[in-house]
Design a protein around this motif. Structure first.
Motif, mmCIF file in Angstrom:
data_model
loop_
_atom_site.group_PDB
_atom_site.id
_atom_site.type_symbol
_atom_site.label_atom_id
_atom_site.label_comp_id
_atom_site.label_asym_id
_atom_site.label_seq_id
_atom_site.Cartn_x
_atom_site.Cartn_y
_atom_site.Cartn_z
ATOM 1 N N THR A 117 4.984 7.291 -11.538
ATOM 2 C CA THR A 117 4.825 6.753 -10.195
ATOM 3 C C THR A 117 3.671 5.767 -10.181
ATOM 4 O OG1 THR A 117 3.424 8.627 -9.574
ATOM 5 C CG2 THR A 117 5.760 8.788 -9.015
ATOM 6 N N PHE A 118 3.753 4.796 -9.303
ATOM 7 C CA PHE A 118 2.749 3.747 -9.187
ATOM 8 C C PHE A 118 2.045 3.891 -7.844
ATOM 9 C CE2 PHE A 118 5.594 2.352 -12.351
ATOM 10 C CZ PHE A 118 4.944 1.431 -13.149
ATOM 11 N N HIS A 119 0.714 3.772 -7.867
ATOM 12 C CA HIS A 119 -0.081 3.902 -6.654
ATOM 13 C C HIS A 119 -1.065 2.740 -6.570
ATOM 14 C CE1 HIS A 119 1.500 7.928 -6.360
ATOM 15 N NE2 HIS A 119 0.992 8.244 -7.537
ATOM 16 N N PRO A 120 -1.092 2.024 -5.438
ATOM 17 C CA PRO A 120 -2.093 0.959 -5.279
ATOM 18 C C PRO A 120 -3.495 1.556 -5.273
ATOM 19 C CG PRO A 120 -0.477 0.916 -3.487
ATOM 20 C CD PRO A 120 -0.225 2.152 -4.280
ATOM 21 N N TYR A 121 -4.416 0.898 -5.970
ATOM 22 C CA TYR A 121 -5.813 1.347 -6.019
ATOM 23 C C TYR A 121 -6.697 0.183 -5.598
ATOM 24 C CZ TYR A 121 -9.570 4.432 -7.330
ATOM 25 O OH TYR A 121 -10.654 5.283 -7.279
#
Length: 140
Positions: free
Chosen positions: A3-7
């Protein structure tokens, strides 16, 4: 499935920004720690100890918006282009290593993949194209 999460990175406004985002998206923080919560934090000024080390706000069942404040005394400088990372939550340590080693090839490693004091296996880098990445295996 990874999964990809904006940081996002901020210069002292992470908590204010995330309280605003929380008012829009709803929900509750699943993580909020300050620099002062970290080991050896007494080396930082009171202002820096009050900065956000890490905050996480679920946006939906697949996306978590995350952020931290830069720490000027540690040499962190917020510039256009370093205020966002792509964070990949890997499914295993092996997958985290594979992604880290592949994507960082030819780039600049910021933090090597290591077990961190907060319990996760984590590393960060800028790839050879200037894109900033975080690879994480652990809590979410």
């Amino acid at each position: 499935m990874n999964t990809f999460h904006p940081y996002l990175n901020f210069d002292g406004q992470a908590e204010e920004a995330f309280n605003f985002y929380k008012s829009i998206f709803g929900g509750e923080f699943i993580f909020l720690k300050k620099i002062g919560d970290a080991p050896d934090s007494e080396q930082f000024s009171e202002e820096e100890r009050n900065r956000v080390m890490h905050v996480a706000l679920p946006i939906n069942e697949h996306t978590i918006l995350m952020a931290s404040d830069c720490v000027p005394s540690a040499g962190h400088v917020l510039n256009s282009g370093n205020n966002i990372y792509i964070n990949i939550a890997a499914e295993s340590r092996e997958e985290a290593d594979r992604l880290f080693n592949g994507l960082s090839n030819g780039g600049t490693i910021e933090m090597p993949m290591e077990d961190q004091f907060w319990g996760d296996y984590f590393g960060s880098f800028k790839d050879k194209f200037g894109i900033q990445w975080m690879i994480n295996f652990g809590s979410y």
